[in-house]
Design an enzyme around this catalytic site. Structure first.
Site, PDB file in Angstrom:
ATOM      1  CB  SER A   1      49.446  32.555  41.640  1.00 49.63           C
ATOM      2  OG  SER A   1      50.748  32.413  41.139  1.00 49.63           O
TER       3      SER A   1
ATOM      4  CE  LYS B   1      51.294  36.139  39.748  1.00 49.11           C
ATOM      5  NZ  LYS B   1      51.570  34.816  40.318  1.00 49.11           N
TER       6      LYS B   1
ATOM      7  CB  SER C   1      49.138  33.419  36.992  1.00 42.50           C
ATOM      8  OG  SER C   1      49.519  33.273  38.336  1.00 42.50           O
TER       9      SER C   1
END
Length: 864
Positions: free
Chosen positions: A77, A80, A319
């Site tokens: 993640s 992101k 997230s």
């Protein structure tokens, strides 16, 4: 806009405030950082992993540390960060998503509309609460009747799942589809409540209960002191989503809420809108279809989202995979033309990365969330991105404020507490199977500011120690400017005296017996500071019981796959007349299918059947493993096959004892059936276990240790009287146990405060024990500060002739019934740093868990 102005002002004030006092670390201090990080990376658990690490000073641009910095690894993640930077720099922090409502012709004098068109443009913030507000707005605009609803989601293409989703077999909410018309992060809440008595069907309800779902309820209510196991599943059924829920839920337990993804986002939006309109007394026809808005349609109203800066904050703090993929398609639609697609959005992002100095072809970018094995970046590329955004004043404040704060909020809320990084480090986490990542910013105690990235892939064993080591690296950077950084890299394990060991065990046992979320901050800090393995198990036991919904990871990490630590701990707990420690939370996890919990239970099983014959441990294990055999027989068989023969045999004997005590026939159990279906080498291995089940093993009396020394069953078939006696003995000796933790359940983002939920039910003994409140230990934890607490705890616990009967009550977050945000959310808690003893029946504030960051107890949850 006002909030964004505040962020900019705070950003300017922070920069101005630290500028005069910012001090570059000396060459000696920087060398000390390099030495500490080298030591950390050169010892287990990071030794042997693939790691890419880089640290850069934001004050002078110097590379402070670099190791494997150009190796492209799976960033999970941390992807992101790329999506957030692209969205802020290309769309602008003030960008808003707009949803239009149009009609085929103006309202007549009776407020009638033949066709209501809804045109979506990828707003990821729509939830049920906003839809009710929209319905109220239409009522006040004079609409009283709508013939049909037409949904226009053509702003995006028809692809609902992005690259990497094909690797997913789950239907959990973190892997929800995307669409130009989306609602509640395209997840539905499933509420499960027990029936009034065992044997009844549990009550299963959906929120929102729109006409796009088909519900199948297969949940049974079990006895009050049983352990829960709930398994929901969703799949497409024509234009609807079919939801099946199977499992068991103890009577009188708290309702359980789980989240699963829907299969058709647009119809989910449309049917929920229709439901909201009807509840507002607007007549709506049954027809809800997909289509496009004709050019002749007249605009009725437009509804804007919050600013993009707020949406980016929600995405990074929790997230959210859903928001990230919605942003990728929006980038494609806004800058390359509709319909928005993943290739268009990735192209926009790659153009930006090239401008920031990250060349095409040096990385791999397939989606915006980082889900699964799709993306590759190096630590150097991540630091390049971070430093580039840091220098761009118009978006820097929004970008940095979107990151989780160590020990404060987001996916970092439970990490680095009690270290110098707490409150000083802001970063994005990343978690996948055998992948952990942490990239962001930190200001050291000495005033220097760093951008850093740590990507770690491919380790063996548990993930917890690896994540803890990454956190220690953050602590090393935050402590720059202080002495003795080497102590941070390699903490020593102090030796406890027998008296101090007993005092600490008694203290944490008291906290485990009366769980209270007010103790969480203290217990998490204690888990980091305590070094004695026996004490660490007790701390982890209290921590998991105090907040079972967070998962059992701390206990799995603290309790080794060896009987030595538990055997010594059990000796101390018996000396203090304490209940059996740690076993009840492990049984909760095992009933839910945790193979790691089962492995640890089988490790201690011979202690209940061996020469020492711990009757209290046997009673708890027998009853609990019988429940495991009923709820998760396949997982139990797999654990038995993986365990050493002595452990497996003892485990099967305990199952037989538990089933017999429950007046069930072990030889006709699901476990026996699965063992009889074994073939080949497995069949030969299973014969001894089948024989133990068919003999209806009876609990061996304490006076005959030789019988249990070989691990063989008692021999005689258990009579009904002996079964009842075993059950009575078990009831007298069983310790309190918390509700079973939900395995890898999404911990959805929540837009409003959750209502408090009741604490586990208290027994009469609890009421007596809690009459006198334990004194609160002071920091730091040592013999002097714990002595009064240990003495008080021992005085309260020693006279108890037997443990408290298991209550079976459970504690679940009480989610808002109209807002269903992203399952990755972990709502900020208000746990105090000092421990407190809970009063029986006292309401504890609900605490939502994620979703996305390592929310379960047995494996890492994708996202994070």
């Amino acid at each position: 806009m006002y909030r964004r102005q505040q962020l900019v002002l705070v950003w300017m004030a922070a920069v101005c405030a630290v500028a005069p006092v910012t001090a570059r670390a000396s060459s000696a201090e920087r060398e000390a950082i390099r030495k500490a990080v080298d030591t950390l990376l050169s010892q287990p658990p990071l030794l042997g992993t693939r790691a890419s690490v880089e640290v850069v000073s934001l004050d002078d641009g110097a590379i402070i540390y670099s190791r494997g910095a150009d190796e492209a690894l799976n960033p999970a993640s941390n992807t992101k960060l790329v999506t957030a930077a692209a969205a802020l720099l290309r769309l602008g922090p003030e960008f808003r998503f707009t949803t239009d409502l149009l009609v085929d012709k103006p309202l007549d004098r009776l407020g009638r509309v033949h066709t209501l068109y809804v045109r979506g443009r990828g707003d990821p913030t729509w939830n049920t609460e906003r839809l009710y507000g929209l319905a109220a707005d239409l009522w006040h605009r004079g609409i009283r009747q709508i013939g049909e609803i037409v949904l226009d989601d053509s702003y995006f293409d028809a692809e609902k799942w992005g690259p990497g989703w094909e690797q997913e077999t789950t239907d959990k909410a973190y892997a929800a589809p995307v669409g130009a018309l989306s609602l509640n992060h395209n997840a539905v809440a499933i509420y499960i409540s027990p029936g009034s008595r065992p044997g009844q069907r549990a009550r299963v309800e959906l929120e929102p209960d729109a006409d796009c779902f088909v519900l199948q309820n297969g949940v049974t209510t079990i006895r009050e002191d049983g352990r829960r196991k709930i398994r929901p599943h969703t799949h497409a059924d024509g234009e609807r989503t079919r939801i099946g829920v199977e499992g068991r839920l103890p009577a009188k337990s708290e309702p359980v809420v789980l989240y699963r993804r829907v299969t058709d986002p647009a119809r989910y939006f449309g049917q929920t809108l229709r439901m909201a309109l009807k509840q507002r007394r607007i007549q709506v026809g049954s027809r809800v279809t997909l289509g496009t808005v004709p050019a002749s349609a007249a605009l009725l109203a437009s509804y804007d989202s919050d600013e993009l800066s707020e949406i980016i904050r929600d995405m990074n703090k929790v997230s959210s995979n859903f928001i990230a993929e919605m942003l990728v398609k929006t980038l494609g639609a806004e800058l390359k033309g509709s319909p928005g697609t993943w290739p268009k959005g990735i192209e926009v992002t790659q153009e930006l990365l090239a401008e920031l100095g990250i060349a095409r072809g040096s990385y791999q970018l397939r989606n915006g969330s980082g889900l699964n094995d799709t993306n590759r970046f190096s630590a150097h590329q991540m630091v390049t991105l971070l430093t580039a955004v840091w220098k761009r004043f118009p978006v820097a404040a929004d970008f940095v404020s979107s990151l989780g704060i160590a020990a404060r909020d987001g996916t970092l809320r439970l990490r680095m507490e009690g270290t110098d990084a707490a409150g000083r480090l802001r970063a994005k986490t990343g978690t996948l199977e055998k992948v952990t990542a942490l990239s962001g910013f930190v200001q050291s105690v000495g005033g220097e500011r760093f951008a850093f990235s740590v990507l770690v892939n491919d380790w063996s064993g548990r993930s917890g120690p690896v994540v803890s080591s990454v956190d220690r690296l953050g602590g090393i950077l935050a402590s720059a400017g202080m002495a003795e950084k080497d102590v941070i890299a390699s903490p020593a394990a102090p030796e406890l005296s027998p008296a101090e060991l007993r005092a600490r065990v008694a203290t944490y046992a008291a906290m485990a017996k009366t769980p209270d979320k007010k103790n969480l901050s203290f217990l998490r800090s204690a888990l980091r500071s305590e070094r004695d393995p026996l004490v660490r198990v007790m701390v982890a036991d209290a921590l998991v019981r105090s907040d079972p919904e967070q998962g059992g990871g701390p206990l799995l990490e603290a309790m080794p796959l060896s009987p030595d630590v538990f055997s010594k701990l059990r000796a101390v707990s018996r000396e203090l007349s304490l209940p059996v420690p740690a076993i009840s939370p492990l049984l909760d996890m095992a009933v839910d299918g945790s193979t790691e919990a089962l492995a640890r239970l089988l490790v201690v099983a011979p202690l209940a059947r061996g020469p020492q014959h711990d009757e209290q441990l046997e009673s708890v294990l027998a009853k609990g493993l019988a429940e495991v055999a009923d709820a998760s027989p396949d997982e139990l068989v797999a654990a038995l096959r993986a365990a050493p023969s002595a452990q497996a045999q003892a485990g099967v004997e305990l199952v037989a004892i538990g089933l017999t005590a429950a007046e069930a026939d072990p030889s006709r159990s699901t476990l026996a059936r699965l063992l009889k279906e074994s073939r080949g080498a497995d069949a030969a291995q299973a014969q001894g276990w089948i024989a133990a089940l068919e003999r209806h093993v009876e609990a061996a009396p304490a006076a005959e240790p030789a019988s249990g020394a070989s691990g063989a069953p008692g021999g005689a078939a258990a009579t009904n009287e002996s079964s009842k006696a075993a059950a009575a003995a078990e009831k007298a000796s069983a310790p309190d146990k918390p509700a079973a933790p939900a395995a890898r359940e999404a911990t959805p983002a929540v837009a409003s405060s959750a209502a408090p939920t009741s604490a586990p039910a208290a027994t009469a003994q609890d009421e007596h024990d809690s009459a006198a409140t334990l004194p609160r230990p002071a920091h730091p934890i040592n013999a002097a500060t714990l002595a009064p607490v240990g003495a008080a705890a021992a005085a309260k616990l020693t006279p108890a002739p037997a443990a408290v009967p298991a209550s079976g009550a459970s504690e679940r977050p009480d989610w808002p019934v109209t807002v269903i945000p992203n399952p990755a959310w972990v709502a900020p808690g208000g746990a105090s740093a000092a421990p407190a003893t809970a009063s029986p029946g006292r309401a504890a504030p609900a605490e939502q868990t994620c979703t996305a960051e390592a929310s379960g107890c047995t494996s890492q949850r994708p996202g994070g």
